[in-house]
Structure formats: structure tokens, C-alpha cells
Design a protein around this motif. Structure first.
Motif, PDB file in Angstrom:
ATOM      1  N   TRP A 146      18.399  38.008  10.189  1.00 29.29           N
ATOM      2  CA  TRP A 146      17.281  37.639   9.334  1.00 29.29           C
ATOM      3  C   TRP A 146      16.755  38.890   8.642  1.00 29.29           C
ATOM      4  O   TRP A 146      16.620  39.960   9.265  1.00 29.29           O
ATOM      5  CB  TRP A 146      16.173  36.967  10.145  1.00 29.29           C
ATOM      6  CG  TRP A 146      15.185  36.208   9.286  1.00 29.29           C
ATOM      7  CD1 TRP A 146      15.377  35.771   8.003  1.00 29.29           C
ATOM      8  CD2 TRP A 146      13.864  35.814   9.652  1.00 29.29           C
ATOM      9  NE1 TRP A 146      14.255  35.114   7.548  1.00 29.29           N
ATOM     10  CE2 TRP A 146      13.317  35.126   8.539  1.00 29.29           C
ATOM     11  CE3 TRP A 146      13.102  35.961  10.810  1.00 29.29           C
ATOM     12  CZ2 TRP A 146      12.032  34.593   8.550  1.00 29.29           C
ATOM     13  CZ3 TRP A 146      11.821  35.436  10.830  1.00 29.29           C
ATOM     14  CH2 TRP A 146      11.291  34.751   9.710  1.00 29.29           C
ATOM     15  N   LEU A 196      20.174  36.529   6.225  1.00 28.33           N
ATOM     16  CA  LEU A 196      19.385  35.335   5.927  1.00 28.33           C
ATOM     17  C   LEU A 196      18.097  35.806   5.259  1.00 28.33           C
ATOM     18  O   LEU A 196      17.332  36.568   5.848  1.00 28.33           O
ATOM     19  CB  LEU A 196      19.068  34.566   7.200  1.00 28.33           C
ATOM     20  CG  LEU A 196      18.328  33.235   7.006  1.00 28.33           C
ATOM     21  CD1 LEU A 196      19.262  32.189   6.401  1.00 28.33           C
ATOM     22  CD2 LEU A 196      17.750  32.735   8.328  1.00 28.33           C
ATOM     23  N   ALA A 247      14.018  31.896   3.845  1.00 31.86           N
ATOM     24  CA  ALA A 247      14.634  30.824   4.643  1.00 31.86           C
ATOM     25  C   ALA A 247      13.996  30.777   6.033  1.00 31.86           C
ATOM     26  O   ALA A 247      14.684  30.654   7.043  1.00 31.86           O
ATOM     27  CB  ALA A 247      16.142  31.045   4.749  1.00 31.86           C
ATOM     28  N   ARG A 257      12.252  28.522   7.485  1.00 34.90           N
ATOM     29  CA  ARG A 257      12.419  27.272   8.235  1.00 34.90           C
ATOM     30  C   ARG A 257      13.746  27.277   8.991  1.00 34.90           C
ATOM     31  O   ARG A 257      13.818  26.868  10.151  1.00 34.90           O
ATOM     32  CB  ARG A 257      12.346  26.073   7.285  1.00 34.90           C
ATOM     33  CG  ARG A 257      10.973  25.843   6.658  1.00 34.90           C
ATOM     34  CD  ARG A 257      10.947  24.563   5.831  1.00 34.90           C
ATOM     35  NE  ARG A 257       9.645  24.337   5.205  1.00 34.90           N
ATOM     36  CZ  ARG A 257       9.298  24.845   4.030  1.00 34.90           C
ATOM     37  NH1 ARG A 257      10.160  25.596   3.348  1.00 34.90           N
ATOM     38  NH2 ARG A 257       8.102  24.600   3.521  1.00 34.90           N
ATOM     39  N   THR A 258      14.783  27.738   8.329  1.00 34.02           N
ATOM     40  CA  THR A 258      16.084  27.838   8.995  1.00 34.02           C
ATOM     41  C   THR A 258      16.029  28.863  10.112  1.00 34.02           C
ATOM     42  O   THR A 258      16.532  28.631  11.216  1.00 34.02           O
ATOM     43  CB  THR A 258      17.173  28.233   7.976  1.00 34.02           C
ATOM     44  OG1 THR A 258      17.175  27.300   6.901  1.00 34.02           O
ATOM     45  CG2 THR A 258      18.545  28.239   8.633  1.00 34.02           C
ATOM     46  N   MET A 272      14.645  27.687  13.481  1.00 41.60           N
ATOM     47  CA  MET A 272      15.306  26.630  14.255  1.00 41.60           C
ATOM     48  C   MET A 272      15.575  27.045  15.689  1.00 41.60           C
ATOM     49  O   MET A 272      15.535  26.232  16.612  1.00 41.60           O
ATOM     50  CB  MET A 272      16.639  26.236  13.590  1.00 41.60           C
ATOM     51  CG  MET A 272      16.517  25.499  12.292  1.00 41.60           C
ATOM     52  SD  MET A 272      18.120  24.811  11.774  1.00 41.60           S
ATOM     53  CE  MET A 272      19.140  26.288  11.687  1.00 41.60           C
ATOM     54  N   THR A 300      23.957  24.557  14.274  1.00 42.69           N
ATOM     55  CA  THR A 300      22.886  25.492  13.927  1.00 42.69           C
ATOM     56  C   THR A 300      23.444  26.718  13.219  1.00 42.69           C
ATOM     57  O   THR A 300      22.914  27.171  12.196  1.00 42.69           O
ATOM     58  CB  THR A 300      22.115  25.921  15.191  1.00 42.69           C
ATOM     59  OG1 THR A 300      21.533  24.772  15.809  1.00 42.69           O
ATOM     60  CG2 THR A 300      21.017  26.918  14.853  1.00 42.69           C
ATOM     61  N   GLN A 355      24.433  25.980   9.711  1.00 47.14           N
ATOM     62  CA  GLN A 355      23.274  25.892   8.824  1.00 47.14           C
ATOM     63  C   GLN A 355      22.762  27.288   8.459  1.00 47.14           C
ATOM     64  O   GLN A 355      22.434  27.564   7.297  1.00 47.14           O
ATOM     65  CB  GLN A 355      22.157  25.084   9.483  1.00 47.14           C
ATOM     66  CG  GLN A 355      20.931  24.866   8.596  1.00 47.14           C
ATOM     67  CD  GLN A 355      21.264  24.036   7.369  1.00 47.14           C
ATOM     68  OE1 GLN A 355      21.765  22.922   7.486  1.00 47.14           O
ATOM     69  NE2 GLN A 355      20.995  24.580   6.179  1.00 47.14           N
ATOM     70  N   LEU A 356      22.717  28.169   9.457  1.00 46.01           N
ATOM     71  CA  LEU A 356      22.288  29.543   9.200  1.00 46.01           C
ATOM     72  C   LEU A 356      23.226  30.221   8.200  1.00 46.01           C
ATOM     73  O   LEU A 356      22.779  30.883   7.251  1.00 46.01           O
ATOM     74  CB  LEU A 356      22.278  30.338  10.516  1.00 46.01           C
ATOM     75  CG  LEU A 356      21.154  29.993  11.503  1.00 46.01           C
ATOM     76  CD1 LEU A 356      21.502  30.507  12.892  1.00 46.01           C
ATOM     77  CD2 LEU A 356      19.829  30.593  11.034  1.00 46.01           C
ATOM     78  N   ASP A 401      22.724  28.953   4.605  1.00 40.15           N
ATOM     79  CA  ASP A 401      21.507  29.394   3.938  1.00 40.15           C
ATOM     80  C   ASP A 401      21.435  30.908   3.755  1.00 40.15           C
ATOM     81  O   ASP A 401      20.530  31.410   3.081  1.00 40.15           O
ATOM     82  CB  ASP A 401      20.286  28.917   4.715  1.00 40.15           C
ATOM     83  CG  ASP A 401      20.096  27.405   4.634  1.00 40.15           C
ATOM     84  OD1 ASP A 401      20.834  26.767   3.853  1.00 40.15           O
ATOM     85  OD2 ASP A 401      19.232  26.862   5.344  1.00 40.15           O
TER      86      ASP A 401
END
Length: 291
Positions: free
Chosen positions: A173, A208, A212, A214-215, A218, A259, A262-263, A266
């Protein structure tokens, strides 16, 4: 008995795979025991990882279970031979707790490693200085001497991907890089290591973006492992302040697989991430020149 007097992650994986193949052909444990001239108790304990199997026993069971896939047979026989092997990390057993040993074992056996890290640089990509700073500020009290040993362990672990022994994908992140920029003592070196690691054929780094969130929210950090020629997630380790848990249930692995997908979806592309890392590096260098 597996090393240490308890089921190891290797023996558990082997046992679970043998059980899956036995059930696929509709055989009971008695039939499996007869095939290798052992007791039903032996098969039961083998399938739960409580005892180890020899490569010959595994080969015989796979014959009985009609498993013909050469890659699967080779993989399970390799696990049987490795189930009681002494890992290099046991030289540090005074400071390597069993849950950390499990993580390193999975890591050393893996062909694919996928890491999600929302707040730190992943351990496999940390410089010694950054690793020491993380260890010394961690939840477990640690002196400089012990921290130095843990840093050495981290460097030893990094040889796996540096030598091309596994494919590694890290999603980080963006705030982890922003926080890093505030630590001028380790920032430049760590960013350089990230930039150079991303150039390796077997290493993929994706950032990331901050937006992002919200992602990113998770889940906390985790590492997913695959052990065959296909990148199917077969185990996940989840760290927390007290210990690292190993996830092996198929339904839970599916959640972590989704998961991570999805990461990755994004996150910035590897090329975009390399540009972002270079931007952070340039900012860090400017701050050093003009504090």
C-alpha cells in the motif's frame, strides 16, 4: 515423529494430499494400510501429519490411489524426503518461534509467493537497516543483539528470491512508502532495493494507491504460497501481534486468493509502480540534499 515432536507444515501438507487422493478413489484407511503393510492407526496419523512417511511408502500409496500425474507424484515424494530435514533456520531455534519456523518452511518450499503488506515493506525486500528498525519497534521486546540475529535470518530468507528459487509478487500500500520517506536514515537505501528488486524476472512489485483505501481495508497483511508448477494457493500465513497463523482449509484459501486478486487488480501495474518508487526515491534524495 516429525521434527520437534509436533506436526510440521510439511507433514501436514503431505498427509492432507494423501488423504485427498485416497478419498478420490473411494478407499478407506484400511485399504491404504494394507497397501504399505502398516496399521490403520499409522495411516490416520500420517494423514493428520502426526507421523512421517518414507518416499517409498508415498510412492506405493500413490500407486494404490491411481495417481498418475508425474508432477504430483514427484512433489509428494519430495515432501516425504523433506519432512524430517533440518532447515537452516533451526540454527537459530532459540529465537525462531515455532510459528515463524512454519512460515520459513513454507517459504523455502514454495514455487510462488504472494505478499500483501499495507503498512511495511515485505520482509523479503527489506534492507538490513530497515529490518532492524522494524524489529526493534515491534511488539516483542528485543535487544540489539537479538535484532541482529533476526536481521541475519531475514537476509538468509531473501536468498530464495535473489537466486530465482521462487516467483515473488508483492503488493504494497502506498502509505507504507510515504511513511518510509519520513525515515531519512533508511529511506534511500530501502527504495533503491525495491527499485532494483522489481527489475528481476522472478519478482513483481505493485503499489496499491492511497485512494484504494477500501480495497486496502479488506484485510491485514498476509502471505500466500504455492508449491507446484501452477500458482494455486495452497497455504497462507497471517501475522498478528502475538503469532503467525497458518491457513490451510480450502474454503479459507479461496477467500485469500480472491482477496489477493482484488488487490492486484486495483494496484498500479508493475511499470507504473516502478515509476512511483522512483518518484519517492527522487523526493527522498531532495530531502537529504535540502533538509
Amino acid at each position: 515423529m516429525p521434527a520437534g515432536g509436533r506436526p510440521t507444515v510439511r507433514s501436514r501438507r503431505l498427509g492432507a494430499a494423501l488423504k485427498r487422493h485416497r478419498e478420490a478413489v473411494g478407499l478407506d484407511q484400511a485399504a491404504a494400510a494394507e497397501a504399505i503393510l502398516r496399521s490403520v492407526t499409522k495411516i490416520s496419523r500420517l494423514e493428520t501429519g502426526q507421523v512421517s512417511a518414507s518416499a517409498l511408502e508415498v510412492r506405493t500409496l500413490l500407486d494404490r490411489y491411481e495417481v498418475e500425474d508425474p508432477d504430483e507424484r514427484q512433489r509428494l515424494e519430495k515432501w516425504a524426503r523433506a519432512s524430517n530435514e533440518r532447515g537452516w533456520w533451526l540454527d537459530y531455534q532459540e529465537i525462531v518461534q515455532p510459528d515463524y519456523a512454519d512460515h520459513i518452511t513454507l517459504e523455502s518450499d514454495a514455487t510462488y509467493i504472494r505478499s500483501w503488506e499495507p503498512s511495511l515493506i515485505p520482509g523479503l525486500l527489506q534492507t538490513p537497516a530497515y529490518a532492524e528498525s522494524v524489529i526493534l519497534t515491534g511488539p516483542t521486546p528485543c535487544g540489539h543483539e537479538q535484532a541482529a540475529q533476526l536481521v541475519k535470518i531475514r537476509q538468509e530468507r531473501q536468498k530464495l528470491i535473489e537466486d530465482g528459487g521462487a516467483n515473488f509478487t508483492a503488493i504494497i500500500w502506498e502509505p507504507a512508502l510515504q511513511a518510509l520517506a519520513l525515515d531519512t536514515a533508511v529511506c534511500g537505501e530501502q527504495l533503491l532495493k525495491l527499485r532494483n528488486a522489481g527489475k528481476r524476472q522472478n519478482i513483481t512489485i505493485q503499489i496499491l494507491p492511497c485512494g484504494a483505501y477500501r480495497t486496502a481495508g479488506m484485510t491485514g497483511p498476509f502471505v500466500a504460497f504455492s508449491f507446484g508448477v501452477e500458482p494455486n494457493v495452497e497455504a497462507v500465513t497471517v501475522p498478528n501481534a502475538a503469532k503467525t497463523s497458518v491457513v490451510e482449509a480450502p474454503e479459507d484459501l479461496a477467500i485469500y486468493t480472491n482477496t489477493f486478486d482484488q488487490l492486484r487488480s486495483d494496484a498500479m501495474s508493475p511499470d507504473e509502480s516502478a515509476v512511483r518508487i522512483q518518484e519517492f526515491l527522487a523526493t527522498s534524495q531532495r530531502l537529504l540534499e535540502n533538509p
